[in-house]
Enzyme design. Structure first.
Site, PDB file in Angstrom:
ATOM      1  N   GLY A   1     -18.491  -2.103  -1.176  1.00  0.00           N
ATOM      2  CA  GLY A   1     -18.455  -2.027  -2.631  1.00  0.00           C
ATOM      3  C   GLY A   1     -17.651  -0.851  -3.135  1.00  0.00           C
ATOM      4  O   GLY A   1     -18.014  -0.225  -4.127  1.00  0.00           O
ATOM      5  N   ARG A   2     -16.523  -0.548  -2.470  1.00  0.00           N
ATOM      6  CA  ARG A   2     -15.669   0.595  -2.805  1.00  0.00           C
ATOM      7  C   ARG A   2     -16.464   1.904  -2.769  1.00  0.00           C
ATOM      8  O   ARG A   2     -16.262   2.804  -3.586  1.00  0.00           O
ATOM      9  CB  ARG A   2     -15.002   0.381  -4.169  1.00  0.00           C
ATOM     10  CG  ARG A   2     -14.227  -0.932  -4.223  1.00  0.00           C
ATOM     11  CD  ARG A   2     -13.516  -1.159  -5.519  1.00  0.00           C
ATOM     12  NE  ARG A   2     -13.062  -2.533  -5.626  1.00  0.00           N
ATOM     13  CZ  ARG A   2     -11.950  -3.039  -5.086  1.00  0.00           C
ATOM     14  NH1 ARG A   2     -11.173  -2.244  -4.379  1.00  0.00           N
ATOM     15  NH2 ARG A   2     -11.631  -4.314  -5.224  1.00  0.00           N
ATOM     16  N   GLY A   3     -17.362   1.975  -1.792  1.00  0.00           N
ATOM     17  CA  GLY A   3     -18.153   3.175  -1.587  1.00  0.00           C
ATOM     18  C   GLY A   3     -19.469   3.190  -2.332  1.00  0.00           C
ATOM     19  O   GLY A   3     -20.351   3.998  -2.037  1.00  0.00           O
TER      20      GLY A   3
ATOM     21  N   HIS B   1      -0.661 -12.093   0.512  1.00  0.00           N
ATOM     22  CA  HIS B   1      -1.575 -11.181  -0.177  1.00  0.00           C
ATOM     23  C   HIS B   1      -2.224 -11.832  -1.395  1.00  0.00           C
ATOM     24  O   HIS B   1      -3.416 -11.633  -1.653  1.00  0.00           O
ATOM     25  CB  HIS B   1      -0.809  -9.920  -0.578  1.00  0.00           C
ATOM     26  CG  HIS B   1      -1.642  -8.684  -0.572  1.00  0.00           C
ATOM     27  ND1 HIS B   1      -1.110  -7.431  -0.410  1.00  0.00           N
ATOM     28  CD2 HIS B   1      -2.979  -8.491  -0.710  1.00  0.00           C
ATOM     29  CE1 HIS B   1      -2.082  -6.515  -0.439  1.00  0.00           C
ATOM     30  NE2 HIS B   1      -3.214  -7.147  -0.633  1.00  0.00           N
TER      31      HIS B   1
ATOM     32  N   TYR C   1       0.835  -1.204   0.000  1.00  0.00           N
ATOM     33  CA  TYR C   1       0.000   0.000   0.000  1.00  0.00           C
ATOM     34  C   TYR C   1       0.868   1.253   0.000  1.00  0.00           C
ATOM     35  O   TYR C   1       1.570   1.544   0.975  1.00  0.00           O
ATOM     36  CB  TYR C   1      -0.932   0.021   1.207  1.00  0.00           C
ATOM     37  CG  TYR C   1      -1.945  -1.103   1.262  1.00  0.00           C
ATOM     38  CD1 TYR C   1      -2.278  -1.834   0.117  1.00  0.00           C
ATOM     39  CD2 TYR C   1      -2.576  -1.434   2.451  1.00  0.00           C
ATOM     40  CE1 TYR C   1      -3.204  -2.869   0.173  1.00  0.00           C
ATOM     41  CE2 TYR C   1      -3.514  -2.463   2.510  1.00  0.00           C
ATOM     42  CZ  TYR C   1      -3.817  -3.181   1.373  1.00  0.00           C
ATOM     43  OH  TYR C   1      -4.742  -4.202   1.431  1.00  0.00           O
TER      44      TYR C   1
ATOM     45  N   SER D   1     -13.326  -4.296   1.072  1.00  0.00           N
ATOM     46  CA  SER D   1     -14.316  -3.578   0.250  1.00  0.00           C
ATOM     47  C   SER D   1     -15.746  -4.006   0.584  1.00  0.00           C
ATOM     48  O   SER D   1     -16.544  -4.278  -0.308  1.00  0.00           O
ATOM     49  CB  SER D   1     -14.036  -3.775  -1.243  1.00  0.00           C
ATOM     50  OG  SER D   1     -12.797  -3.213  -1.603  1.00  0.00           O
ATOM     51  N   PRO D   2     -16.101  -4.056   1.869  1.00  0.00           N
ATOM     52  CA  PRO D   2     -17.453  -4.504   2.236  1.00  0.00           C
ATOM     53  C   PRO D   2     -18.534  -3.488   1.861  1.00  0.00           C
ATOM     54  O   PRO D   2     -19.726  -3.818   1.899  1.00  0.00           O
ATOM     55  CB  PRO D   2     -17.359  -4.656   3.761  1.00  0.00           C
ATOM     56  CG  PRO D   2     -16.314  -3.669   4.173  1.00  0.00           C
ATOM     57  CD  PRO D   2     -15.298  -3.700   3.061  1.00  0.00           C
TER      58      PRO D   2
ATOM     59  N   GLY E   1     -24.078   4.935  -1.427  1.00  0.00           N
ATOM     60  CA  GLY E   1     -24.896   5.880  -2.167  1.00  0.00           C
ATOM     61  C   GLY E   1     -24.272   7.250  -2.305  1.00  0.00           C
ATOM     62  O   GLY E   1     -24.911   8.178  -2.830  1.00  0.00           O
TER      63      GLY E   1
END
Length: 340
Positions: free
Chosen positions: A218-220, A136, A66, A215-216, A224
């Site tokens: 959904g990457r934002g 990873h 990262y 990403s729970p 919404g």
């Protein structure tokens, strides 16, 4: 719902693996503090990290790749100072490009690389050991037994506490676990990414491995808050992701409206509903939503106390997004067990 939940009761905890440490039911992913989602904001990121720990969010997740090591260096002063309050996880296996904003340059699962990587991570983090160390991605050119065997040696030497693996297939998961007990599998899982429920989650439950969804949200997308890619920073990776593409985004936001409808019935946010849905999948699930904002740390933590009804869960289970996880043929898609 956020204000009601915070500070009122002890933060819910869950166990990593069989006999592993207890962690807060919601963790914190730190990747976005250093790459992929716009320009870094170190001051706000460190405030978010400290706030998370204050709230009982104890599973803190980073990786050597990262920001090409920048994320470990960023969080190092905080995690080393608050070492006894957290369960610290990092990863190796990707070969980082020297440019902090670039994608990984490859994978390396050789035992000698594992040894080099953990020592470099410990230096950057400023700690003597990490509690959970992930492979990873499985290196297709190195038997997973060789790689995980090296992880087992690191446990015996006291450099790592427990072994994890990320985005592994059921076969590789079994082979890895037979070599050294795996405590956690980290893979993408959300209302919009369901593939691992078919074959990976059952194997985890058979072997006593905790699932740690990245990403729970959904990457934002599931919050919404992203209604147009034009609103995203130029260096935001979502600009190239299929679910945010023209046509797909509108279709997916129509599904998010259903999440928002349920959220309204609970005086919650859509993101909290998405996290609560994951937590309801089993006591062996610990999502790690990523953020660099104090506001969202607080919102995500509060999801740990949101109880959805059977009717809510049934409505949410029907949602299926438009578009794949990654662009076809991309480096990430080739290495992911569940490309969609």
């Amino acid at each position: 719902m956020t204000e009601h939940a915070l500070g009122q009761t002890p933060f819910p905890q869950r166990q990593l693996g069989t006999g592993g440490p207890l962690v807060g039911a919601v963790g914190l992913g730190c990747m976005g503090m250093s790459q992929s989602y716009g320009s870094p904001d170190d001051t706000e990121s460190l405030a978010a990290l400290n706030r998370a720990i204050d709230l009982g969010v104890t599973l803190i997740d980073t990786a050597d790749v990262y920001g090409a090591g920048a994320n470990e260096r960023l969080i190092g002063p905080v995690v080393s100072r608050r070492r006894e309050e957290i369960v610290l996880a990092t990863k190796c296996g990707f070969v980082a490009d020297t440019d902090p904003g670039s994608a990984p340059g490859g994978v390396d699962g050789r035992p000698e690389h594992v040894r080099e990587a953990i020592r470099a991570s410990l230096r950057r983090l400023g700690v003597e050991h990490v509690d959970l160390y992930y492979l990873h991605r499985v290196d297709p050119d190195v038997p997973v037994e060789e790689t995980i065997g090296a992880f087992g040696e690191l446990v015996r030497e006291g450099l790592i506490g427990h072994v994890g693996i990320s985005e592994a297939s059921p076969e590789n998961l079994r082979r890895a676990h037979a070599t050294y007990p795996i405590s956690a599998l980290q893979s993408e899982w959300s209302l919009f990414t369901r593939g691992l429920e078919v074959d990976v989650v059952p194997v985890c439950r058979e072997l006593g491995i905790t699932v740690v969804p990245f990403s729970p949200l959904g990457r934002g997308l599931l919050t919404g808050t992203v209604t147009s890619v034009a609103d995203l920073p130029e260096n935001d990776m979502r600009k190239s992701m299929p679910r945010f593409a023209d046509g797909n985004l509108d279709a997916n936001l129509a599904l998010v409206a259903e999440v928002q409808s349920i959220a309204g019935e609970h005086d919650a946010t859509a993101g909290q509903v998405a996290l609560a849905w994951l937590l309801a999948q089993g006591a062996d699930v610990v999502p790690i939503p990523g953020t660099k904002r104090v506001k969202y740390v607080e919102e995500n933590a509060a999801a740990a106390t949101l109880a959805l009804t059977d009717s809510d869960l049934a409505r949410l289970d029907t949602l299926r997004p438009a578009g794949a996880r990654y662009p076809e043929g991309s480096f990430a898609a080739k290495l992911a067990h569940q490309p969609t």
